[in-house]
Design a protein around this motif. Structure first.
Motif, mmCIF file in Angstrom:
data_model
loop_
_atom_site.group_PDB
_atom_site.id
_atom_site.type_symbol
_atom_site.label_atom_id
_atom_site.label_comp_id
_atom_site.label_asym_id
_atom_site.label_seq_id
_atom_site.Cartn_x
_atom_site.Cartn_y
_atom_site.Cartn_z
ATOM 1 N N ILE A 149 -4.625 28.695 16.113
ATOM 2 C CA ILE A 149 -5.025 28.063 17.362
ATOM 3 C C ILE A 149 -6.502 27.713 17.227
ATOM 4 O O ILE A 149 -7.320 28.586 16.922
ATOM 5 C CB ILE A 149 -4.824 29.017 18.549
ATOM 6 C CG1 ILE A 149 -3.357 29.450 18.635
ATOM 7 C CG2 ILE A 149 -5.268 28.363 19.845
ATOM 8 C CD1 ILE A 149 -3.125 30.566 19.624
ATOM 9 N N SER A 150 -6.864 26.465 17.403
ATOM 10 C CA SER A 150 -8.253 26.057 17.201
ATOM 11 C C SER A 150 -9.165 26.706 18.228
ATOM 12 O O SER A 150 -8.730 27.065 19.329
ATOM 13 C CB SER A 150 -8.381 24.532 17.280
ATOM 14 O OG SER A 150 -8.074 24.081 18.582
ATOM 15 N N LYS A 151 -10.425 26.850 17.872
ATOM 16 C CA LYS A 151 -11.377 27.552 18.739
ATOM 17 C C LYS A 151 -11.493 26.904 20.114
ATOM 18 O O LYS A 151 -11.760 27.590 21.107
ATOM 19 C CB LYS A 151 -12.754 27.594 18.074
ATOM 20 C CG LYS A 151 -13.382 26.229 17.799
ATOM 21 C CD LYS A 151 -14.721 26.370 17.086
ATOM 22 C CE LYS A 151 -15.347 25.008 16.792
ATOM 23 N NZ LYS A 151 -16.643 25.161 16.065
ATOM 24 N N GLU A 152 -11.285 25.592 20.192
ATOM 25 C CA GLU A 152 -11.378 24.900 21.475
ATOM 26 C C GLU A 152 -10.292 25.359 22.453
ATOM 27 O O GLU A 152 -10.454 25.261 23.663
ATOM 28 C CB GLU A 152 -11.268 23.388 21.277
ATOM 29 C CG GLU A 152 -12.443 22.757 20.547
ATOM 30 C CD GLU A 152 -12.365 22.903 19.033
ATOM 31 O OE1 GLU A 152 -13.355 22.597 18.349
ATOM 32 O OE2 GLU A 152 -11.288 23.337 18.539
ATOM 33 N N LYS A 153 -9.183 25.871 21.915
ATOM 34 C CA LYS A 153 -8.076 26.302 22.758
ATOM 35 C C LYS A 153 -8.008 27.816 22.925
ATOM 36 O O LYS A 153 -7.121 28.327 23.606
ATOM 37 C CB LYS A 153 -6.756 25.790 22.166
ATOM 38 C CG LYS A 153 -6.648 24.275 22.125
ATOM 39 C CD LYS A 153 -5.317 23.844 21.526
ATOM 40 C CE LYS A 153 -5.210 22.321 21.475
ATOM 41 N NZ LYS A 153 -3.917 21.884 20.872
ATOM 42 N N CYS A 154 -8.942 28.524 22.291
ATOM 43 C CA CYS A 154 -8.941 29.988 22.348
ATOM 44 C C CYS A 154 -9.720 30.501 23.555
ATOM 45 O O CYS A 154 -10.714 29.901 23.969
ATOM 46 C CB CYS A 154 -9.573 30.579 21.083
ATOM 47 S SG CYS A 154 -8.606 30.333 19.592
ATOM 48 N N ILE A 155 -9.269 31.606 24.088
ATOM 49 C CA ILE A 155 -10.022 32.320 25.109
ATOM 50 C C ILE A 155 -10.941 33.293 24.380
ATOM 51 O O ILE A 155 -10.473 34.150 23.627
ATOM 52 C CB ILE A 155 -9.083 33.073 26.058
ATOM 53 C CG1 ILE A 155 -8.145 32.097 26.754
ATOM 54 C CG2 ILE A 155 -9.867 33.887 27.091
ATOM 55 C CD1 ILE A 155 -7.010 32.768 27.504
ATOM 56 N N SER A 156 -12.221 33.168 24.561
ATOM 57 C CA SER A 156 -13.189 34.020 23.869
ATOM 58 C C SER A 156 -14.265 34.463 24.853
ATOM 59 O O SER A 156 -14.309 34.003 25.995
ATOM 60 C CB SER A 156 -13.823 33.276 22.696
ATOM 61 O OG SER A 156 -14.539 32.136 23.155
ATOM 62 N N ILE A 157 -15.142 35.338 24.393
ATOM 63 C CA ILE A 157 -16.234 35.812 25.242
ATOM 64 C C ILE A 157 -17.485 35.988 24.397
ATOM 65 O O ILE A 157 -17.406 36.303 23.205
ATOM 66 C CB ILE A 157 -15.854 37.131 25.955
ATOM 67 C CG1 ILE A 157 -16.841 37.432 27.082
ATOM 68 C CG2 ILE A 157 -15.749 38.290 24.960
ATOM 69 C CD1 ILE A 157 -16.334 38.443 28.078
ATOM 70 N N GLN A 158 -18.634 35.767 24.998
ATOM 71 C CA GLN A 158 -19.900 35.948 24.306
ATOM 72 C C GLN A 158 -20.291 37.428 24.286
ATOM 73 O O GLN A 158 -20.027 38.169 25.247
ATOM 74 C CB GLN A 158 -20.996 35.133 24.989
ATOM 75 C CG GLN A 158 -20.822 33.634 24.866
ATOM 76 C CD GLN A 158 -20.921 33.152 23.421
ATOM 77 O OE1 GLN A 158 -21.849 33.498 22.692
ATOM 78 N NE2 GLN A 158 -19.935 32.359 23.013
ATOM 79 N N SER A 159 -20.922 37.847 23.227
ATOM 80 C CA SER A 159 -21.297 39.256 23.074
ATOM 81 C C SER A 159 -22.269 39.720 24.146
ATOM 82 O O SER A 159 -22.369 40.911 24.428
ATOM 83 C CB SER A 159 -21.909 39.484 21.691
ATOM 84 O OG SER A 159 -23.075 38.676 21.521
ATOM 85 N N SER A 160 -22.995 38.787 24.752
ATOM 86 C CA SER A 160 -23.990 39.137 25.774
ATOM 87 C C SER A 160 -23.375 39.379 27.157
ATOM 88 O O SER A 160 -24.046 39.897 28.056
ATOM 89 C CB SER A 160 -25.031 38.020 25.877
ATOM 90 O OG SER A 160 -24.404 36.783 26.197
#
Length: 209
Positions: free
Chosen positions: A8-19
């Motif tokens: 799944i390409s990064k544009e479609k991924c749910i992610s979060i910033q470390s901060s």
């Protein structure tokens, strides 16, 4: 098949910033009903935040829920920072990594490119075995000698069979190769099986679905 073919390409991924806060991360997991998500820092991969590991850290801390969420950060709990696939890794490499974890990141030069999920991996195996298409599944063995797979191909061509899937397994200790062939159901299956037998293949199991 390579990891890039199923990720799944990064544009479609749910992610979060470390901060971001741990509370925000847990809320994101809950909102999307997922068990894990990648942690990034300006596009760089920092690891995976997993719901179970977050809860485990909370129970091990001995703190109240409020105090734990105030003191703990995402980076205290993040895991698998050094476990990922490269974009040119073969798809099979994801199997071991996904055995006890729901997702694995695809990373190149520490840049996060996307994810391979356990769900997508299982779908690829369903496809490899032709599980979503009805037909006749034939399991048979052959002595491991040169040209045996080519002979299977000749028999398939002779009977004009429509192949749904073909998978082989080595049994090197017995010098045998197991072959699982799934073909579309036709009225010549018995003739096809007899030809396999005449050609030295031993049919172990037949299942129609």
């Amino acid at each position: 098949m390579f990891a890039k073919s199923v990720m799944i390409s990064k544009e479609k991924c749910i992610s979060i910033q470390s901060s971001e806060s741990l509370q925000d991360a847990l809320a994101l997991l809950e909102k999307n009903q997922i068990d894990a998500l990648p942690v990034l820092e300006d596009g760089l991969y920092k690891g995976i935040l997993n719901r179970y590991l977050a809860y485990q850290a909370y129970y091990d801390s001995g703190l109240t829920k409020e105090d734990f969420l105030k003191k703990a950060s995402i980076m205290d709990i993040v895991s698998r920072a050094d476990i990922y696939l490269s974009i040119e890794d073969v798809f099979e490499n994801s199997l071991i990594q996904l055995n006890d974890f729901p997702i694995i990141a695809v990373v190149e030069g520490n840049q996060f490119l996307g994810l391979v999920t356990r769900y997508d991996t299982m779908n690829q195996f369903r496809s490899a075995f032709g599980m979503d298409k009805p037909g006749v599944r034939i399991t048979f063995t052959s002595v491991e000698i040169e040209g045996r797979i080519a002979r299977v191909g000749d028999i398939i061509q002779k009977f004009h069979e429509s192949v749904i899937s073909l998978v082989t397994f080595d049994e090197s200790d017995k010098l045998l190769r197991r072959i699982v062939l799934k073909i579309e159901k036709r009225d010549n299956v018995q003739k096809f099986l007899k030809e396999l037998d005449r050609s030295g293949f031993r049919v172990l199991h037949i299942k129609e679905d």
